[in-house]
Design an enzyme around this catalytic site. Structure first.
Site, short mmCIF file in Angstrom:
data_model
loop_
_atom_site.label_atom_id
_atom_site.label_comp_id
_atom_site.label_asym_id
_atom_site.label_seq_id
_atom_site.Cartn_x
_atom_site.Cartn_y
_atom_site.Cartn_z
N GLY A 78 -2.90 -12.47 -9.55
CA GLY A 78 -3.01 -12.30 -7.84
C GLY A 78 -3.73 -11.49 -7.63
N ARG A 142 -3.16 -17.72 -13.68
CA ARG A 142 -2.66 -17.34 -13.91
C ARG A 142 -1.89 -17.61 -15.39
NH1 ARG A 142 0.41 -13.48 -10.81
NH2 ARG A 142 0.64 -13.12 -8.83
N ASP A 172 -1.58 -5.69 -15.66
CA ASP A 172 -0.94 -5.68 -17.32
C ASP A 172 -0.65 -6.83 -17.63
OD1 ASP A 172 0.99 -6.39 -15.31
OD2 ASP A 172 3.05 -4.97 -15.68
N ASP A 173 -0.68 -7.50 -17.59
CA ASP A 173 -0.22 -8.89 -18.66
C ASP A 173 -1.41 -9.37 -19.22
OD1 ASP A 173 2.67 -9.24 -18.20
OD2 ASP A 173 2.50 -10.13 -16.06
N LYS A 199 -6.44 -4.17 -12.25
CA LYS A 199 -6.35 -4.43 -11.21
C LYS A 199 -5.31 -4.88 -10.41
CE LYS A 199 -5.10 -8.86 -10.51
NZ LYS A 199 -4.14 -9.48 -10.92
N THR A 200 -4.40 -4.74 -9.34
CA THR A 200 -3.13 -4.97 -9.24
C THR A 200 -2.85 -4.38 -8.03
OG1 THR A 200 -0.75 -5.01 -9.47
CG2 THR A 200 -1.46 -3.36 -10.99
N ASP A 202 -0.41 -3.54 -7.06
CA ASP A 202 1.22 -3.04 -7.38
C ASP A 202 0.75 -1.78 -7.35
OD1 ASP A 202 2.43 -5.80 -6.53
OD2 ASP A 202 2.23 -6.53 -8.95
N LYS A 239 14.70 -0.97 20.77
CA LYS A 239 16.35 -2.13 20.67
C LYS A 239 16.19 -2.86 19.23
CE LYS A 239 14.14 -5.87 23.14
NZ LYS A 239 14.27 -6.91 24.28
N TYR A 240 15.12 -2.52 18.45
CA TYR A 240 15.15 -3.70 17.27
C TYR A 240 15.53 -2.16 15.52
CZ TYR A 240 14.70 -7.40 19.98
OH TYR A 240 15.01 -8.56 20.59
N MET A 247 5.86 -6.24 -0.76
CA MET A 247 5.22 -6.77 -2.61
C MET A 247 5.55 -5.80 -3.29
SD MET A 247 1.99 -9.49 -2.84
CE MET A 247 3.10 -10.75 -2.03
N GLY A 248 4.84 -5.19 -4.38
CA GLY A 248 4.99 -4.61 -5.41
C GLY A 248 5.53 -5.03 -6.64
N GLU A 308 10.21 -4.69 -3.11
CA GLU A 308 9.62 -6.27 -3.49
C GLU A 308 11.05 -6.61 -4.17
OE1 GLU A 308 6.85 -10.06 -4.08
OE2 GLU A 308 6.63 -8.69 -4.97
N GLU A 428 -0.68 -10.47 3.45
CA GLU A 428 -1.61 -10.05 4.07
C GLU A 428 -2.41 -9.14 3.52
OE1 GLU A 428 2.53 -11.32 6.21
OE2 GLU A 428 1.99 -10.58 4.48
N ARG A 430 -3.39 -8.67 0.49
CA ARG A 430 -3.71 -9.03 -1.34
C ARG A 430 -5.61 -8.84 -1.27
NH1 ARG A 430 -0.51 -12.97 -5.01
NH2 ARG A 430 -1.72 -14.49 -3.72
#
Length: 556
Positions: A78, A142, A172-173, A199-200, A202, A239-240, A247-248, A308, A428, A430
């Site tokens: 990713g 990938r 890692d992969d 790189k990541t 996460d 009110k919300y 993500m992670g 996530e 948003e 990455r």
């Protein structure tokens, strides 16, 4: 390519290199290393690249002469902010060592190496991508490099371009693949060096020598801006309750860092939930209690952050997901096509799908499956990833928790006002334009890779540490990738992989969060970080994440 004003100005930014990389470099080797676990098995599988020393770069006195070299680069997995600067640092590094050196980019990730889809990266091309987000200069993918046929196909293509070193930029992969590839090429004396870069977004690829993976800094700052915007809206509309999934993948590093930056009312940490063996119902109880307390104070609004991969850490859901993974895997343990998975995919009616699944679950997992709304339950049965695992990004955990909290509140106190809004922040962040930290860090990683290549190293990951101080004082070097490896069961087979770094419950970042979360839950102490600042005072523009500061500072 049409450029924004910011992009035009940002292209002029010159990343700051550590002092040790600016001139002649002296190599200092440490002691032999060991893998993080399963040492005998890792040593057996990696006889040529195991036990190598950590290397650190120091300022040298005499500038060395290096022959021209052709280097290949792959972006894998990713996207993460700063990938283009890694390539820029690598390009500038090999060109400084010898102006005749060339850099080749394999297109679309590791598949480009196998299929010989490659281009030469020129200075003119690269200048359009410096300090930009995304991986679009050569694309990513990938495809996993796991089979000898792939290694051999890649070797043929590398030799066709006289490429003597390959840099794999990934998580890692991807770096596990780099480690396996380095070992294979070393075992057959192929004359190909392989170097990895961490790189990541996460944040789960790190250790004492890899202080952070690139992209994390930028991504959490983008998400924190968005969370801060929502917090201000919540505090304005009043009110919300906003449920925000972040993500992670498995680790909760992003959620924890965003909580430290924005001080939401609730932030769930998956690793803590697993440690305390909290059930889904207990989690819902905790959230409902906070909602009711705030409502009693007249605050019918709030913000909840959700990692996530949360569901995989809840005991009964973890068991359920494991059963579903086995049931719906394309292949059985002996490598044959799975008829159960094929039969399930042939069913289109949701009720029939539910009945098909629950008829094959153990009683406890059946109870867990039926305890959640049907649409969410069926999301657990969607297509598996390349490891045969559920794709957590496809599960609307934020909606699940909101719905269950609403039911719980109505059962306890129907007078409490509880309206929800749902968000998922992932893509948003990455490909955002890298922060100053990531721009510098990535450039230094790429440059470090060039020095490792020039000095004959293979099976190493570029390492840049001491990153809480100004970039000039960062320490560059490399660590053997085998140092990070352990054995894990993947799709029914024991495989060597880089061990994921999850949130440390005894670490300073988590302890800092715990010390404040009760107050943040009851009160409204939101922080609005605003957008990433690229220009201005250093204390505004050049700060690392709170996580990194806490992890690398002796005293809080």
């Amino acid at each position: 390519m049409t450029k924004s004003v910011l992009q035009i100005v940002r292209a002029k930014y010159r990343p700051i290199l550590p002092v040790t990389l600016k001139g002649a470099v002296k190599i200092k080797q440490g002691k032999p290393t060991q893998s993080v676990a399963d040492r005998e098995e890792i040593k057996k599988r990696f006889p040529n690249t195991y036990g190598l020393p950590v290397v650190t770069f120091e300022r040298g006195r005499k500038k060395e002469e290096y022959p021209a070299i052709n280097v290949g680069v792959i972006l894998s997995g990713g996207q993460a902010p700063g990938g283009h600067n890694v390539i820029a640092g690598l390009f500038d590094g090999i060109r400084k060592l010898n102006p005749q050196s060339k850099l080749y980019g394999f297109l679309g990730g590791p598949s480009g190496l196998i299929n010989n889809e490659v281009i030469e990266i020129t200075k003119e091309m690269l200048n359009s991508y410096r300090n930009t987000g995304g991986f679009d200069i050569i694309g990513s993918g990938r495809t996993k490099l796991e089979e000898i046929a792939q290694f051999e196909a890649g070797l043929v293509n590398l030799q066709a371009k006289n490429i003597k070193a390959l840099v794999i930029i990934g998580g890692d992969d991807s770096n596990t693949n780099a480690c396996v590839l380095a070992e294979y090429y070393a075992s057959i004396n192929a004359g190909i060096q392989v170097i990895g870069c961490p790189k990541t977004i996460d944040g789960d690829l790190k250790n004492n020598m890899i202080e952070t993976s690139f992209g994390f800094d930028t991504a959490v700052k983008v998400y924190s801006e968005l969370i801060g915007n929502i917090e201000r809206d919540a505090n304005s509309a009043k009110k919300y309750w906003h449920f925000i999934k972040l993500m992670g993948r498995s680790a909760s590093h992003i959620a924890l860092e965003c909580a430290l930056q924005t001080q939401p009312n609730i932030c769930l940490i998956s690793e803590e939930i697993e440690d305390k063996k909290k059930t889904l119902d207990a989690i819902v109880d905790d959230i409902a209690t906070i909602v009711i307390k705030r409502s009693n104070d007249g605050n019918n609004f709030g913000v909840t952050l959700i990692p996530e991969g949360l569901l995989e850490f809840i005991p009964e859901m973890k068991t359920l997901i494991a059963e579903l993974n086995k049931m719906l895997a394309d292949k059985t343990a002996d490598g044959k096509n799975n008829p159960v998975s094929a039969a399930y995919k042939a069913i289109s009616d949701n009720i029939e799908r539910r009945d098909f699944v629950i008829a094959r679950l153990t009683p406890k997992s059946k109870k867990a499956f039926l305890s959640i709304p049907l649409d969410i339950a069926l999301q657990l049965t969607l297509e598996r990833d390349s490891h045969g695992n559920v794709q957590v990004s496809l599960i609307e955990t934020e909606k699940l928790l909101g719905d269950l909290v609403k039911k719980k509140i109505n059962a306890i106190n129907s007078k409490v006002k509880f309206s929800t809004q749902y968000h998922f922040f992932g893509y948003e962040g990455r490909c955002a334009a890298p922060s100053n930290f990531d721009a510098n860090y990535c450039y230094a990683l790429g440059y470090t890779a060039s020095v490792l290549i020039a000095n004959g190293y293979t099976g190493y990951m570029a390492s840049v540490r001491n990153t809480t101080v100004p970039a000039e004082k960062w320490i560059a070097g490399g660590i053997p990738i085998t140092m990070m490896m352990n054995i894990e069961n993947r799709n029914g087979e024991d495989k060597p992989v880089i061990k994921k770094a999850l949130v440390e419950l005894k670490g300073k970042p988590f302890k800092t969060f715990v010390a404040n979360r009760e107050r943040w839950a009851q009160n409204t102490e939101y922080v609005y970080p605003g957008p990433i600042q690229y220009f201005g005072p250093s204390n505004v523009c050049d700060q690392p994440t709170k996580t990194l500061k806490l992890e690398r500072t002796r005293k809080i």
